[in-house]
Write an enzyme that holds these catalytic residues in place. Structure first.
Site, PDB file in Angstrom:
ATOM      1  N   CYS A   2       0.824  -1.205   0.000  1.00  0.00           N
ATOM      2  CA  CYS A   2       0.000   0.000   0.000  1.00  0.00           C
ATOM      3  C   CYS A   2       0.864   1.263   0.000  1.00  0.00           C
ATOM      4  CB  CYS A   2      -0.873   0.040   1.244  1.00  0.00           C
ATOM      5  SG  CYS A   2      -1.797  -1.465   1.496  1.00  0.00           S
ATOM      6  N   ARG A  27       4.580   0.481  -6.739  1.00  0.00           N
ATOM      7  CA  ARG A  27       4.666  -0.367  -5.543  1.00  0.00           C
ATOM      8  C   ARG A  27       3.726  -1.554  -5.623  1.00  0.00           C
ATOM      9  NH1 ARG A  27       6.596   2.394  -0.720  1.00  0.00           N
ATOM     10  NH2 ARG A  27       5.293   0.972   0.452  1.00  0.00           N
ATOM     11  N   TRP A  74      -3.102  -2.554  -1.430  1.00  0.00           N
ATOM     12  CA  TRP A  74      -2.710  -3.893  -1.884  1.00  0.00           C
ATOM     13  C   TRP A  74      -3.366  -4.831  -0.874  1.00  0.00           C
ATOM     14  CZ3 TRP A  74       0.196  -8.182  -0.261  1.00  0.00           C
ATOM     15  CH2 TRP A  74       0.721  -8.990  -1.274  1.00  0.00           C
ATOM     16  N   ASN A 100      -1.466   2.112   6.209  1.00  0.00           N
ATOM     17  CA  ASN A 100      -0.603   1.039   5.698  1.00  0.00           C
ATOM     18  C   ASN A 100      -0.242   0.148   6.872  1.00  0.00           C
ATOM     19  OD1 ASN A 100      -0.545   2.133   3.197  1.00  0.00           O
ATOM     20  ND2 ASN A 100       1.638   2.648   3.188  1.00  0.00           N
ATOM     21  N   GLY A 101      -0.135  -1.152   6.631  1.00  0.00           N
ATOM     22  CA  GLY A 101       0.252  -2.074   7.698  1.00  0.00           C
ATOM     23  C   GLY A 101      -0.866  -3.053   7.997  1.00  0.00           C
ATOM     24  N   LYS A 492      14.680 -12.869 -11.674  1.00  0.00           N
ATOM     25  CA  LYS A 492      14.297 -11.771 -12.585  1.00  0.00           C
ATOM     26  C   LYS A 492      13.330 -12.283 -13.647  1.00  0.00           C
ATOM     27  CE  LYS A 492      15.146  -9.062 -10.915  1.00  0.00           C
ATOM     28  NZ  LYS A 492      15.814  -8.771  -9.703  1.00  0.00           N
TER      29      LYS A 492
HETATM   30  C1  AGP Z   1      13.650  -7.990  -6.557  1.00  0.00           C
HETATM   31  O1  AGP Z   1      13.543  -7.977  -7.928  1.00  0.00           O
HETATM   32  C2  AGP Z   1      12.438  -8.262  -5.828  1.00  0.00           C
HETATM   33  N1  AGP Z   1      11.400  -7.385  -6.209  1.00  0.00           N
HETATM   34  C3  AGP Z   1      12.512  -8.626  -4.375  1.00  0.00           C
HETATM   35  O2  AGP Z   1      13.048  -9.907  -4.318  1.00  0.00           O
HETATM   36  C4  AGP Z   1      13.284  -7.701  -3.398  1.00  0.00           C
HETATM   37  O3  AGP Z   1      14.650  -7.744  -3.674  1.00  0.00           O
HETATM   38  C5  AGP Z   1      13.000  -8.139  -1.954  1.00  0.00           C
HETATM   39  O4  AGP Z   1      11.625  -7.996  -1.707  1.00  0.00           O
HETATM   40  C6  AGP Z   1      13.804  -7.383  -0.934  1.00  0.00           C
HETATM   41  O5  AGP Z   1      13.497  -6.027  -0.947  1.00  0.00           O
HETATM   42  P1  AGP Z   1      14.365  -4.988  -0.142  1.00  0.00           P
HETATM   43  O6  AGP Z   1      15.727  -4.997  -0.739  1.00  0.00           O
HETATM   44  O7  AGP Z   1      13.671  -3.681  -0.325  1.00  0.00           O
HETATM   45  O8  AGP Z   1      14.388  -5.445   1.288  1.00  0.00           O
END
Ligand code: AGP
Length: 613
Positions: A2, A27, A74, A100-101, A492
């Protein structure tokens, strides 16, 4: 997850709020809404679907209020639909709230309010908040702004879980209250106006001066001032911070997608991450970090803890810590680490990697290690993010805002920063002969130029993507650090192309997965370490024999033994090769996703920042 935006000032709030929400679209969300204070009432406009759809709602053009709150949702509690979208209002339509949360005890709070005569229009946890505020304000004999603040405070004290909230009310038409706990929220300052957001890029085009909030800090906003209070509502002062990112760094800058732009920004983000830390013939120095030889000598173990791509950056650099610091180093997934009672104490250093600095599992893992006496060090891309305030030490990647859900430039910046950290620690420990370290330091400085070389040669990757984009299964193989890159390449591809893929240590192939290799399956292998090249080549022969199409990413002069596509990258020190070998994999995923006509930047079901468990 969110997103929250808010505005209080002298301009019309609605367009500012919607502009902010559009900037938060990356997001991930399923519905959106806004509330503004109009003459004598609080408006409420929300719906399932895209932010732009808000403009189709009847009456939205008539909103003239200069105070408002907005949200992209979300779904967690309750399906995506209009009723469950935020903002939520109390039964008397006096208070409007975005949140949010997750409120863990919302069932109890709902029961309590139901007994008090309140009813609910949605299935969300959030709807208890405006009703609790209404309940507490009715209990207060005063009705001034402090009574409003007390009602929000009592509401927050009653809630368990995480929250970042904005509250407006027709009873207090010149104010807004915001507060956070374990969920991001910052306040941007303009001239006679304040911008509130969960994520800095949303309001970067309006201001670069921010107040960063800690848990349970309450802010009572009017157009002219922001008054800050602690958990007990005692007044506190907050320092205004200037954020270096400029607004254009959050734009596409002529690129078709944020992801492509961010792939191409990697030379710059690596240069900026190295910054002044590394200069020829000098020991590595971190501006904000000084670890003593005594402390490093006392360490028995290093844990690197993170999620997803950030965790892969840990896997890609773990060997540097072991080889040059001689400290056993383990990489762990934050959501596992936090629940398995790991063996850590004051002789353990826990390093956390989080681009956003807001990942719920990673933050919980910091708290766990601290409670066991270990020192914690955060690696983040966002200044002032929750993790940087939680950890004992903090160092930053300077990748600029990463908007695409699929992380690219943050990952390579993490690899580089962790490599610098490992070498810095090794130099403090003075454990090794320095010639190899010196060689790696020189190679680190050359990485940006070498990525530029790769980025001049994207066409062959695009052509190969055209050949394989219709496939449904792919494999990524590698040994040593090439295996770490295989995991990242596979993630990816899954994220943005929705093609099922698996990554294996090449030597593991014969222990099961080879059963899945048949005509048409594509196997992508990395070969960057000359000592391991022959072994991986044998593994590739085994899949070619079974009908697989193959792509090889290498910095070796390989004889083409029936590979469909060899992509050659510049040579570097084998332990730094992930920074280069991942780039063609990022491009491959990108081009496959484009061939399939998918939304590269906003893949289905995913959120940029995973702020709930
Ligand atoms: C990466 O492509 C992803 N979207 C995901 O794995 C991300 O790296 C993971 O959620 C960790 O996020 P952060 O680095 O903001 O903690």
């Amino acid at each position: 997850m969110c997103g929250i935006v808010g505005y209080i000032g002298t301009k019309k709030a609605c367009p500012i709020l919607i502009n902010g929400l559009l900037r938060l679209e990356y997001r991930g969300y399923d519905s959106a809404g806004i509330s503004t204070i109009e003459d004598g009432y609080v408006s409420l406009m929300k719906n399932k679907g895209r932010v732009m759809n808000l403009y189709d709602l009847e009456g939205i053009d008539d909103l003239n209020g200069s105070i408002g709150i907005a949200h992209t949702r979300w779904a967690t509690h309750g399906k995506p639909c209009k009723e469950n979208s935020h903002p939520h209002m109390d039964n008397s339509n006096t208070f409007s709230v975005v949140h949010n949360g997750i409120i863990e005890n919302y069932n109890e709070l709902r029961d309590f309010l139901t007994k008090e005569g309140y009813s609910f229009r949605s299935q969300t946890d959030t709807e208890v908040i405006p009703n609790l505020i209404h309940y507490y304000i009715n209990q207060d004999t005063q009705k001034d702004t402090m009574a409003f603040l007390r009602a929000v405070q009592k509401t927050c004290n009653a809630m368990q879980g995480s929250f970042a909230i904005e509250v407006i009310s027709s009873l207090y038409p010149d104010n807004m209250i915001v507060v956070r706990k374990d969920s991001p929220l910052v306040i941007g300052k303009g001239k006679r106006e304040f911008y509130i957001c969960s994520d800095i890029p949303a309001i970067l085009s309006f201001t670069r001066d921010f107040y960063l909030l800690n848990d349970y800090e309450y802010v009572l906003l009017s157009r002219d001032e922001a008054k800050f209070y602690d958990k007990e509502l005692a007044p506190i002062t907050k320092e205004l911070k200037n954020i270096e990112w400029d607004a254009s760094s959050a734009d596409k800058d002529g690129f078709e997608d944020y992801m492509l732009k961010e792939i191409f920004e990697q030379p710059k983000s690596i240069r900026e991450t190295i910054g002044a830390k590394l200069k020829s013939n000098e020991a590595i120095a971190f501006e904000d970090l000084s670890l003593s030889k005594d402390y490093l000598t006392s360490l028995h173990k290093i844990y690197i803890i993170a999620c997803g791509t950030a965790m892969h950056a840990g896997l890609g650099t773990k060997a540097l810590f072991e080889k040059f610091c001689h400290i056993p180093t383990e990489v762990d997934i934050a959501s596992e680490f936090r629940y398995r009672d790991p063996l850590i104490d004051d002789k353990t250093l826990c390093i956390y990697i989080s681009q956003s600095g807001e990942t719920a599992d990673t933050i919980a893992a910091v708290k766990l290690a601290k409670s066991k006496g270990a020192k914690t060090l955060a690696v983040s891309n966002v200044i002032g993010s929750s993790i940087t305030r939680e950890a004992d030490y903090c160092i930053y990647t300077h990748a600029g805002p990463e908007i695409a859900v699929a992380s690219t430039k943050a990952y390579t910046a993490q690899l580089v920063l962790l490599s610098l950290l490992a070498l810095y620690m090794a130099e403090v420990l003075q454990e090794n002969s320095n010639s190899e370290i010196e060689n790696i330091k020189q190679e680190l400085l050359l990485l940006p130029t070498k990525i530029e070389e790769i980025l001049k040669n994207t066409k062959p990757v695009q052509d190969f993507a055209k050949k394989i984009y219709k496939e449904s299964d792919m494999f990524f193989l590698g040994r040593g650090v090439d295996y770490a890159v295989a995991l990242e390449g596979s993630l990816k591809l899954k994220e943005i192309s929705y093609i099922h893929s698996e990554a294996y240590a090449a030597g593991e192939l014969k222990h099961g997965p080879i059963a899945l290799i048949e005509n048409g399956v594509t196997v992508i292998s990395m070969i960057t370490n000359p000592d391991l090249a022959a072994k991986t080549i044998s593994n590739i022969q085994e899949v070619i024999t079974r009908g697989a199409k193959t792509m090889v990413v290498t910095n070796q002069e390989l004889e083409n033994k029936g590979f469909d596509f060899i992509y050659t990258i510049p040579k570097t020190h084998p332990m730094l090769s992930p920074v280069l070998s991942v780039v063609p994999l990022q491009l491959l995923s990108y081009y496959i996703s484009k061939e399939k006509g998918l939304d590269v930047d906003k893949p289905r079901n995913l959120a940029k920042s995973v702020t709930v468990e």
